[in-house]
Design a protein around this motif. Structure first.
Motif, short mmCIF file in Angstrom:
data_model
loop_
_atom_site.label_atom_id
_atom_site.label_comp_id
_atom_site.label_asym_id
_atom_site.label_seq_id
_atom_site.Cartn_x
_atom_site.Cartn_y
_atom_site.Cartn_z
N ASP A 120 0.84 -1.18 0.00
CA ASP A 120 0.00 0.00 0.00
C ASP A 120 0.89 1.25 0.00
O ASP A 120 1.83 1.33 0.80
CB ASP A 120 -0.89 -0.01 1.24
N VAL A 121 0.62 2.19 -0.88
CA VAL A 121 1.44 3.39 -1.00
C VAL A 121 1.45 4.18 0.30
O VAL A 121 2.50 4.68 0.73
CB VAL A 121 0.95 4.28 -2.17
N GLU A 122 0.32 4.28 0.97
CA GLU A 122 0.27 5.04 2.23
C GLU A 122 1.12 4.36 3.31
O GLU A 122 1.79 5.03 4.08
CB GLU A 122 -1.17 5.22 2.68
N GLU A 123 1.12 3.01 3.36
CA GLU A 123 1.98 2.31 4.31
C GLU A 123 3.44 2.55 3.97
O GLU A 123 4.26 2.80 4.86
CB GLU A 123 1.70 0.81 4.31
N CYS A 124 3.77 2.51 2.69
CA CYS A 124 5.15 2.76 2.27
C CYS A 124 5.59 4.16 2.69
O CYS A 124 6.68 4.34 3.23
CB CYS A 124 5.28 2.59 0.75
N MET A 125 4.74 5.15 2.48
CA MET A 125 5.07 6.53 2.85
C MET A 125 5.22 6.65 4.37
O MET A 125 6.10 7.35 4.85
CB MET A 125 4.01 7.50 2.34
N ALA A 126 4.36 5.97 5.12
CA ALA A 126 4.46 6.02 6.58
C ALA A 126 5.79 5.41 7.05
O ALA A 126 6.44 5.94 7.96
CB ALA A 126 3.28 5.29 7.22
N ARG A 127 6.21 4.32 6.42
CA ARG A 127 7.49 3.69 6.77
C ARG A 127 8.65 4.62 6.43
O ARG A 127 9.61 4.74 7.20
CB ARG A 127 7.65 2.35 6.05
N ILE A 128 8.58 5.28 5.28
CA ILE A 128 9.63 6.22 4.89
C ILE A 128 9.71 7.36 5.90
O ILE A 128 10.80 7.74 6.35
CB ILE A 128 9.39 6.76 3.46
N GLN A 129 8.55 7.91 6.28
CA GLN A 129 8.55 9.00 7.26
C GLN A 129 9.11 8.55 8.60
O GLN A 129 9.88 9.27 9.23
CB GLN A 129 7.12 9.54 7.44
N ARG B 158 13.47 8.81 12.56
CA ARG B 158 14.48 8.20 13.43
C ARG B 158 15.89 8.59 13.01
O ARG B 158 16.74 8.88 13.83
CB ARG B 158 14.33 6.67 13.44
N TYR B 159 16.12 8.62 11.71
CA TYR B 159 17.44 9.01 11.19
C TYR B 159 17.79 10.42 11.63
O TYR B 159 18.90 10.69 12.09
CB TYR B 159 17.44 8.90 9.67
N MET B 160 16.83 11.34 11.51
CA MET B 160 17.10 12.73 11.88
C MET B 160 17.29 12.87 13.39
O MET B 160 18.16 13.61 13.84
CB MET B 160 15.97 13.62 11.39
N GLU B 161 16.50 12.15 14.17
CA GLU B 161 16.64 12.23 15.62
C GLU B 161 17.98 11.66 16.07
O GLU B 161 18.67 12.25 16.90
CB GLU B 161 15.50 11.46 16.30
N LEU B 162 18.38 10.52 15.52
CA LEU B 162 19.63 9.88 15.92
C LEU B 162 20.85 10.66 15.47
O LEU B 162 21.90 10.59 16.09
CB LEU B 162 19.70 8.45 15.37
N ASN B 163 20.72 11.41 14.39
CA ASN B 163 21.85 12.17 13.86
C ASN B 163 21.74 13.66 14.18
O ASN B 163 22.48 14.47 13.64
CB ASN B 163 21.97 11.95 12.35
N TYR B 164 20.80 14.01 15.04
CA TYR B 164 20.60 15.39 15.47
C TYR B 164 20.42 16.34 14.29
O TYR B 164 20.96 17.43 14.26
CB TYR B 164 21.77 15.87 16.34
N ILE B 165 19.67 15.89 13.30
CA ILE B 165 19.38 16.74 12.15
C ILE B 165 18.07 17.46 12.43
O ILE B 165 17.07 16.83 12.77
CB ILE B 165 19.27 15.90 10.86
N VAL B 166 18.09 18.74 12.30
CA VAL B 166 16.89 19.54 12.56
C VAL B 166 15.96 19.41 11.36
O VAL B 166 16.34 19.68 10.23
CB VAL B 166 17.25 21.02 12.80
N GLU B 167 14.76 18.98 11.63
CA GLU B 167 13.75 18.87 10.57
C GLU B 167 13.10 20.23 10.40
O GLU B 167 12.50 20.75 11.32
CB GLU B 167 12.72 17.82 10.95
N SER B 168 13.22 20.81 9.25
CA SER B 168 12.64 22.13 9.03
C SER B 168 11.40 22.01 8.17
O SER B 168 11.42 22.24 6.97
CB SER B 168 13.67 23.05 8.36
N HIS B 169 10.32 21.58 8.79
CA HIS B 169 9.02 21.48 8.15
C HIS B 169 9.04 20.54 6.94
O HIS B 169 8.34 20.76 5.97
CB HIS B 169 8.47 22.85 7.75
N TYR B 170 9.86 19.51 6.98
CA TYR B 170 9.94 18.54 5.90
C TYR B 170 8.91 17.45 6.15
O TYR B 170 8.86 16.88 7.22
CB TYR B 170 11.34 17.94 5.82
#
Length: 158
Positions: A32-41, A46-58
């Motif tokens: 399901d495309v929506e499940e795939c998108m949820a997994r990507i998000q 997690r990648y951004m949190e673990l690497n201390y990357i600031v998410e700027s409204h992405y």
């Protein structure tokens, strides 16, 4: 960077091999495309949190074959990239983020134009931009609510 593997292979051996090789997640086709998108998000979060990357409204927002990448301001419809003007993009983003609600002409105008809604001429501006947007993404995707405004159609669009 996180890795999500999409595969038709149904065997557990292949999934284990892929995960041991460095993949972060595995999704078996058909998916399901929506499940795939949820997994990507989830992977990106997690990648951004673990690497201390600031998410700027992405954010990646998907609905009914529409995939909106708010970080790069890109739209793809059923996998095909579609160019949008800033107003068209703003309207679509607003409708997608509020997809289960009816958005009034006033709400759309004030959100996208960032000006106070003054009546008929502003309503006409919204009406015109919706028409342009419908031509690009398919008229059946945006539903008119008589005398009120618009909403995204909930049923799957062919």
């Amino acid at each position: 960077m996180p890795i999500l593997v999409l595969s038709e292979d149904k065997g557990i051996t292949e999934r284990v091999k892929v995960l041991k090789s460095g993949a972060d997640d595995f999704l078996q086709k058909p998916y399901d495309v929506e499940e795939c998108m949820a997994r990507i998000q989830a992977l990106l979060r997690r990648y951004m949190e673990l690497n201390y990357i600031v998410e700027s409204h992405y954010e990646i927002v998907s609905h009914n074959g529409l995939l909106l990448d708010t970080g790069r301001r890109l739209l793809s419809v059923n996998g095909k990239e579609i160019a949008l003007t800033p107003k068209e993009y703003g309207i679509l983003e607003f409708l997608m983020k509020n997809r289960r609600q009816i958005m009034t002409y006033e709400q759309i105008y004030e959100t996208v134009w960032k000006e106070v809604y003054l009546g008929d001429s502003d309503k006409e501006a919204v009406f015109y931009q919706i028409g342009q947007l419908r031509r690009k993404i398919g008229k059946e995707r945006i539903e008119s609510v008589y005398g009120t405004g618009y909403r995204l159609k909930e049923e799957p669009v062919e």
